[in-house]
Scaffold this motif. Sequence first.
Motif, PDB file in Angstrom:
ATOM      1  N   VAL A 153       0.840  -1.197   0.000  1.00  0.00           N
ATOM      2  CA  VAL A 153       0.000   0.000   0.000  1.00  0.00           C
ATOM      3  C   VAL A 153       0.876   1.249   0.000  1.00  0.00           C
ATOM      4  O   VAL A 153       0.612   2.220  -0.726  1.00  0.00           O
ATOM      5  N   VAL A 154       1.929   1.233   0.807  1.00  0.00           N
ATOM      6  CA  VAL A 154       2.837   2.380   0.877  1.00  0.00           C
ATOM      7  C   VAL A 154       3.534   2.577  -0.463  1.00  0.00           C
ATOM      8  O   VAL A 154       3.650   3.710  -0.968  1.00  0.00           O
ATOM      9  N   ALA A 155       4.003   1.489  -1.065  1.00  0.00           N
ATOM     10  CA  ALA A 155       4.686   1.584  -2.364  1.00  0.00           C
ATOM     11  C   ALA A 155       3.748   2.142  -3.424  1.00  0.00           C
ATOM     12  O   ALA A 155       4.150   2.968  -4.255  1.00  0.00           O
ATOM     13  N   ASP A 156       2.495   1.737  -3.401  1.00  0.00           N
ATOM     14  CA  ASP A 156       1.521   2.220  -4.370  1.00  0.00           C
ATOM     15  C   ASP A 156       1.201   3.700  -4.152  1.00  0.00           C
ATOM     16  O   ASP A 156       0.943   4.437  -5.105  1.00  0.00           O
ATOM     17  N   PHE A 157       1.229   4.161  -2.899  1.00  0.00           N
ATOM     18  CA  PHE A 157       0.946   5.552  -2.579  1.00  0.00           C
ATOM     19  C   PHE A 157       2.048   6.489  -3.078  1.00  0.00           C
ATOM     20  O   PHE A 157       1.787   7.633  -3.422  1.00  0.00           O
ATOM     21  N   ARG A 158       3.272   6.012  -3.108  1.00  0.00           N
ATOM     22  CA  ARG A 158       4.425   6.790  -3.537  1.00  0.00           C
ATOM     23  C   ARG A 158       4.606   8.059  -2.695  1.00  0.00           C
ATOM     24  O   ARG A 158       4.494   9.178  -3.183  1.00  0.00           O
ATOM     25  N   PRO A 159       4.886   7.887  -1.434  1.00  0.00           N
ATOM     26  CA  PRO A 159       5.039   9.060  -0.555  1.00  0.00           C
ATOM     27  C   PRO A 159       6.250   9.902  -0.925  1.00  0.00           C
ATOM     28  O   PRO A 159       7.227   9.399  -1.503  1.00  0.00           O
ATOM     29  N   GLY A 160       6.180  11.183  -0.610  1.00  0.00           N
ATOM     30  CA  GLY A 160       7.293  12.090  -0.845  1.00  0.00           C
ATOM     31  C   GLY A 160       7.182  13.273   0.090  1.00  0.00           C
ATOM     32  O   GLY A 160       6.223  13.385   0.867  1.00  0.00           O
ATOM     33  N   PRO A 161       8.140  14.202   0.048  1.00  0.00           N
ATOM     34  CA  PRO A 161       8.109  15.357   0.956  1.00  0.00           C
ATOM     35  C   PRO A 161       6.824  16.164   0.861  1.00  0.00           C
ATOM     36  O   PRO A 161       6.405  16.777   1.842  1.00  0.00           O
ATOM     37  N   ASP A 162       6.196  16.195  -0.329  1.00  0.00           N
ATOM     38  CA  ASP A 162       4.950  16.945  -0.502  1.00  0.00           C
ATOM     39  C   ASP A 162       3.718  16.054  -0.421  1.00  0.00           C
ATOM     40  O   ASP A 162       2.593  16.518  -0.646  1.00  0.00           O
ATOM     41  N   ALA A 163       3.923  14.780  -0.135  1.00  0.00           N
ATOM     42  CA  ALA A 163       2.798  13.830  -0.033  1.00  0.00           C
ATOM     43  C   ALA A 163       3.143  12.807   1.033  1.00  0.00           C
ATOM     44  O   ALA A 163       3.420  11.639   0.753  1.00  0.00           O
ATOM     45  N   ARG A 164       3.124  13.276   2.266  1.00  0.00           N
ATOM     46  CA  ARG A 164       3.475  12.393   3.374  1.00  0.00           C
ATOM     47  C   ARG A 164       2.314  11.467   3.724  1.00  0.00           C
ATOM     48  O   ARG A 164       1.147  11.827   3.545  1.00  0.00           O
ATOM     49  N   LEU A 165       2.668  10.319   4.245  1.00  0.00           N
ATOM     50  CA  LEU A 165       1.661   9.323   4.613  1.00  0.00           C
ATOM     51  C   LEU A 165       1.804   8.969   6.084  1.00  0.00           C
ATOM     52  O   LEU A 165       2.888   8.620   6.552  1.00  0.00           O
ATOM     53  N   GLY A 166       0.704   9.076   6.823  1.00  0.00           N
ATOM     54  CA  GLY A 166       0.669   8.654   8.216  1.00  0.00           C
ATOM     55  C   GLY A 166      -0.230   7.444   8.353  1.00  0.00           C
ATOM     56  O   GLY A 166      -1.289   7.384   7.728  1.00  0.00           O
ATOM     57  N   VAL A 167       0.171   6.477   9.148  1.00  0.00           N
ATOM     58  CA  VAL A 167      -0.590   5.237   9.301  1.00  0.00           C
ATOM     59  C   VAL A 167      -0.816   4.959  10.785  1.00  0.00           C
ATOM     60  O   VAL A 167       0.136   4.972  11.576  1.00  0.00           O
ATOM     61  N   LEU A 168      -2.073   4.716  11.140  1.00  0.00           N
ATOM     62  CA  LEU A 168      -2.432   4.376  12.520  1.00  0.00           C
ATOM     63  C   LEU A 168      -2.765   2.887  12.579  1.00  0.00           C
ATOM     64  O   LEU A 168      -3.647   2.408  11.860  1.00  0.00           O
ATOM     65  N   VAL A 169      -2.066   2.163  13.434  1.00  0.00           N
ATOM     66  CA  VAL A 169      -2.189   0.702  13.497  1.00  0.00           C
ATOM     67  C   VAL A 169      -2.729   0.271  14.852  1.00  0.00           C
ATOM     68  O   VAL A 169      -2.293   0.772  15.896  1.00  0.00           O
ATOM     69  N   ASP A 170      -3.682  -0.658  14.833  1.00  0.00           N
ATOM     70  CA  ASP A 170      -4.185  -1.244  16.071  1.00  0.00           C
ATOM     71  C   ASP A 170      -3.160  -2.216  16.642  1.00  0.00           C
ATOM     72  O   ASP A 170      -2.455  -2.916  15.896  1.00  0.00           O
ATOM     73  N   HIS A 171      -3.112  -2.321  17.965  1.00  0.00           N
ATOM     74  CA  HIS A 171      -2.305  -3.323  18.673  1.00  0.00           C
ATOM     75  C   HIS A 171      -0.846  -3.307  18.230  1.00  0.00           C
ATOM     76  O   HIS A 171      -0.240  -4.350  17.972  1.00  0.00           O
ATOM     77  N   LEU A 172      -0.274  -2.110  18.149  1.00  0.00           N
ATOM     78  CA  LEU A 172       1.131  -1.991  17.762  1.00  0.00           C
ATOM     79  C   LEU A 172       1.990  -2.073  19.018  1.00  0.00           C
ATOM     80  O   LEU A 172       2.380  -1.066  19.608  1.00  0.00           O
ATOM     81  N   VAL A 173       2.265  -3.313  19.435  1.00  0.00           N
ATOM     82  CA  VAL A 173       3.075  -3.569  20.623  1.00  0.00           C
ATOM     83  C   VAL A 173       4.235  -4.469  20.236  1.00  0.00           C
ATOM     84  O   VAL A 173       4.193  -5.158  19.217  1.00  0.00           O
ATOM     85  N   GLU A 174       5.261  -4.437  21.045  1.00  0.00           N
ATOM     86  CA  GLU A 174       6.476  -5.203  20.747  1.00  0.00           C
ATOM     87  C   GLU A 174       6.163  -6.694  20.584  1.00  0.00           C
ATOM     88  O   GLU A 174       5.474  -7.302  21.401  1.00  0.00           O
ATOM     89  N   GLY A 175       6.665  -7.260  19.505  1.00  0.00           N
ATOM     90  CA  GLY A 175       6.498  -8.683  19.253  1.00  0.00           C
ATOM     91  C   GLY A 175       5.230  -9.071  18.511  1.00  0.00           C
ATOM     92  O   GLY A 175       5.052 -10.227  18.144  1.00  0.00           O
TER      93      GLY A 175
END
Length: 267
Positions: free
Chosen positions: A148-170
Amino acid sequence: MRSYDPDLTPSWKRPAPVPEVPADRDLVVEEVATGFCGAVIRCEAGTVTLEDRFGKHRVFPMEPRGFLLEGRVVTLVRPASGAPARPTRTASGSVAVPGARARVARAGRIYVEGRHDAELVERVWGDDLRIEGVVVEYLEGVDDLPAVVADFRPGPDARLGVLVDHLVEGSKESRIAAQISSPDVLVVGHPYIDVWEAVKPSSLGIPAWPTVPRGQDWKTGVCHALGWPPNTGAAWQHILSRVHSYKDLEPALLGRVEELIDFVTAP
């Protein structure tokens, strides 16, 4: 006969007049002497009660020149009886901008894991996002996040933020997030199994979110434990209806969303 000003203080020694501002509910001010900053929740008998972002209350006398409003010294006065309340803050706690038009959408985006996440973000941060021109889109899980990130093609003028559930170590989510290395992508998350848990139990009138045994669908298990009908869609609408502002959400979610908004809107 001449009339004399009873105040014999030379004009150059008198303090400059300051605006008088009605202490309307939700007006955000700072008390000059203590630096306490909060929203007005009550005004009575010459005093005003402020509530800070952590829910702490303090009562102050409404003395002349006693408060700061957006950095300017003001005198709070009792609001006119029956005056219509004017919202001064958005649901996220930001200063409201009455009549502001939505900004043209930025190229940058914020992605969240599911429809419920997107609806909750809209509920609390919707006004802020429209002013900033930030669009929130939802993913069906994060398994395909690198693609998804590769398809979005982020850059300095098109930043991408992603919020993930249950983002804990391991966790599986943490391993997937570790694959993202672009400086124009920020992946953050909260510790909850599902965004439902980011709503404070007190806002729902329950003592705590129930513990659901491993291997059981979490949302279904929550409905069963709380005695709710086994309809997760209806359960979510009930939960969402009890969210009125940032005060109904846990800090672990609040900080992450604010971080993402700052990231995608940075110059």
